[in-house]
Design a protein around this motif. Structure first.
Motif, PDB file in Angstrom:
ATOM      1  N   SER A 108      15.066 -44.173  24.737  1.00  0.00           N
ATOM      2  CA  SER A 108      16.381 -43.969  25.008  1.00  0.00           C
ATOM      3  C   SER A 108      15.527 -44.158  25.853  1.00  0.00           C
ATOM      4  O   SER A 108      15.099 -43.303  25.738  1.00  0.00           O
ATOM      5  N   SER A 114      16.905 -42.185  24.838  1.00  0.00           N
ATOM      6  CA  SER A 114      17.713 -41.684  25.100  1.00  0.00           C
ATOM      7  C   SER A 114      17.447 -41.692  23.719  1.00  0.00           C
ATOM      8  O   SER A 114      17.564 -42.682  24.745  1.00  0.00           O
ATOM      9  N   TYR A 130      18.439 -30.520  24.371  1.00  0.00           N
ATOM     10  CA  TYR A 130      18.381 -31.502  24.969  1.00  0.00           C
ATOM     11  C   TYR A 130      19.543 -31.986  25.598  1.00  0.00           C
ATOM     12  O   TYR A 130      19.945 -32.147  26.703  1.00  0.00           O
ATOM     13  N   TRP A 142      21.436 -32.221  29.150  1.00  0.00           N
ATOM     14  CA  TRP A 142      22.015 -33.571  29.666  1.00  0.00           C
ATOM     15  C   TRP A 142      23.687 -33.167  30.078  1.00  0.00           C
ATOM     16  O   TRP A 142      24.083 -33.659  30.965  1.00  0.00           O
ATOM     17  N   GLN A 148      17.476 -45.096  28.052  1.00  0.00           N
ATOM     18  CA  GLN A 148      16.165 -44.807  28.262  1.00  0.00           C
ATOM     19  C   GLN A 148      15.467 -45.988  27.836  1.00  0.00           C
ATOM     20  O   GLN A 148      15.956 -46.795  26.925  1.00  0.00           O
ATOM     21  N   ASP A 163      13.554 -46.925  25.206  1.00  0.00           N
ATOM     22  CA  ASP A 163      12.906 -46.709  24.163  1.00  0.00           C
ATOM     23  C   ASP A 163      11.576 -46.962  23.692  1.00  0.00           C
ATOM     24  O   ASP A 163      10.808 -46.415  23.015  1.00  0.00           O
ATOM     25  N   TYR A 199      12.569 -37.992  17.864  1.00  0.00           N
ATOM     26  CA  TYR A 199      13.876 -37.333  18.372  1.00  0.00           C
ATOM     27  C   TYR A 199      13.563 -36.164  18.421  1.00  0.00           C
ATOM     28  O   TYR A 199      13.118 -35.667  17.150  1.00  0.00           O
ATOM     29  N   ASP A 200      13.860 -35.237  19.380  1.00  0.00           N
ATOM     30  CA  ASP A 200      13.045 -33.974  19.388  1.00  0.00           C
ATOM     31  C   ASP A 200      13.573 -33.002  18.489  1.00  0.00           C
ATOM     32  O   ASP A 200      13.126 -32.145  17.841  1.00  0.00           O
ATOM     33  N   ASP A 244      11.601 -36.956  23.536  1.00  0.00           N
ATOM     34  CA  ASP A 244      12.463 -36.281  24.300  1.00  0.00           C
ATOM     35  C   ASP A 244      11.656 -35.089  24.709  1.00  0.00           C
ATOM     36  O   ASP A 244      10.713 -34.563  24.001  1.00  0.00           O
ATOM     37  N   SER A 303      12.520 -30.765  26.396  1.00  0.00           N
ATOM     38  CA  SER A 303      13.372 -29.775  26.962  1.00  0.00           C
ATOM     39  C   SER A 303      12.659 -28.383  26.965  1.00  0.00           C
ATOM     40  O   SER A 303      11.525 -28.428  26.589  1.00  0.00           O
ATOM     41  N   GLY A 317       9.647 -38.558  27.279  1.00  0.00           N
ATOM     42  CA  GLY A 317      11.111 -38.453  27.613  1.00  0.00           C
ATOM     43  C   GLY A 317      11.523 -38.409  29.048  1.00  0.00           C
ATOM     44  O   GLY A 317      10.575 -38.288  29.957  1.00  0.00           O
ATOM     45  N   PRO A 355      16.420 -34.347  30.740  1.00  0.00           N
ATOM     46  CA  PRO A 355      17.828 -34.722  30.264  1.00  0.00           C
ATOM     47  C   PRO A 355      18.908 -34.522  31.446  1.00  0.00           C
ATOM     48  O   PRO A 355      19.777 -35.003  31.366  1.00  0.00           O
TER      49      PRO A 355
END
Length: 392
Positions: free
Chosen positions: A14, A29, A97, A101, A184, A186, A272-273, A298, A300, A319, A322
């Motif tokens: 992303s 993303s 995340y 954002w 992003q 990806d 994906y987190d 990602d 966070s 990542g 965010p």
């Protein structure tokens, strides 16, 4: 991706050159924080449930910790004529995340004097289409669409453009040439993490995969996964995964069941987190953390805590910041409204991060990560002298 009480508290599947840290040469993303600790499994469901959203739109007014640098230039129209109405239509705002954002987007909107109305569909695709229709009829001068399935939102996106509303999408595959796409990179992000995975598990290893089809960001990461599997001779033993409003919790039983049958995998890719968090919990529940390594995407606060916890199997991620991305998407919409963007796509560079790097530098949160990795700063992306730029 991710990721996803009133929507004022948006809780949130992303890039370009990579800055790969520690084990990787430098290149670039779809949830509440899930603390990485021995009690992780017992508290995750409660924490995730605490991030549930209402289905009504609400104007954002809550403060965030971000500050804004002063603007020096003269405001162009429509910002010179008073408050500008913008709608943010989200497929899901759930997750640590996406909470960050959303906070970045709201802080930047506040700094610009934007009246921001946030809609959160809570991963209900039909609801997102309805929310988008509501946003069109709300008098918004611009609409930001955060994730979503083209089949359900493309007609509404086209309708918004037809009515003269500026539309900016984040991580959405759509076909209207008048829409500005932000995302992003990806493919580069997935490749960075998978390069770490290749060095960690080696050639011809048995591996697992946790992903979901249909999300633009995850589909792009999936393409890179297929290439990596072939290039490394990996033997994929399972693929599971789903995205819900409690993705991490809901994936634990899926991954646990897969690991029961395939406990000999050397690594699992969960791009994906929230999928990675669920995978970590499953690996820990099966007491396989010394044998099975997790590779996510990602970053966070919760992800950092999870990766740096004792005996954590999560060894690499990649990542953007965010909060910085959310702010940059709003700045992109502002430039488009002012007729100053002059492009139809904006990419946000990301950073690949290893567990070793986080532990070596004693990084415990995003503030410390931003200080250690200036590449996360997007302050020069989508900006102008009349825009007060939110600092993260």
């Amino acid at each position: 991706m991710a990721r996803f009480r009133p929507l004022l508290r948006v809780s949130t599947p992303s890039f370009s050159p990579l800055a790969l840290i520690s084990a990787v040469p430098r290149t670039w993303s779809p949830s509440c924080p899930v603390p990485a600790s021995p009690s992780l499994a017992s508290v995750s469901a409660l924490l995730l449930a605490g991030c549930s959203q209402s289905t009504d739109a609400s104007k954002s007014s809550d403060d965030t910790t971000a500050s804004a640098s002063a603007a020096t230039g003269k405001k162009p129209a429509p910002f010179s004529k008073g408050t500008v109405k913008v709608a943010l239509v989200r497929q899901s705002g759930a997750g640590d995340y996406f909470e960050q954002w959303g906070n970045g987007a709201k802080a930047q909107a506040k700094a610009l004097g934007i009246d921001l109305t946030v809609y959160d569909a809570q991963a209900d695709n039909a609801k997102q289409a309805t929310d988008l229709s509501s946003a069109i009829n709300s008098g918004a001068q611009a609409i930001i669409v955060d994730h979503g399935f083209p089949s359900t939102i493309q007609p509404e996106i086209d309708q918004a453009v037809k009515k003269g509303i500026k539309v900016v999408v984040y991580d959405v595959d759509q076909t209207n040439k008048s829409v500005v796409s932000t995302e992003q990179d990806d493919a580069s992000m997935a490749k960075a993490v998978l390069d770490v995975m290749a060095k960690t598990v080696g050639k011809n290893a048995k591996v697992g995969y946790v992903n979901v089809a249909g999300y633009a960001a995850l589909d792009k990461r999936n393409s890179v996964w297929k290439t990596a599997v072939d290039a490394n001779g990996w033997k994929q033993q399972f693929k599971v995964g789903k995205v819900t409003d409690s993705t991490a919790t809901d994936n634990v039983p899926l991954v646990s069941a897969a690991l029961t049958q395939h406990s000999d995998v050397a690594g699992v890719f969960a791009p994906y987190d929230e999928l990675a968090k669920g995978t970590v919990l499953a690996v820990q529940n099966k007491k396989l953390q010394s044998k099975v390594k997790v590779f996510g995407a990602d970053v966070s606060n919760a992800d950092i805590q999870n990766m740096t916890a004792a005996n954590s199997p999560w060894v690499a991620t990649a990542g953007t910041d965010p909060s910085a991305v959310g702010a940059a998407v709003v700045r992109t919409a502002a430039l488009e409204l002012a007729g100053q963007l002059n492009k139809t796509s904006v990419d946000f560079p990301a950073v690949a991060i290893t567990q070793d790097f986080l532990r070596k530098n004693k990084i415990a949160n995003m503030d410390q990560l931003r200080a250690a990795l200036p590449a996360l700063n997007l302050s020069k992306v989508s900006t102008a002298d009349w825009i007060p730029n939110v600092a993260h």
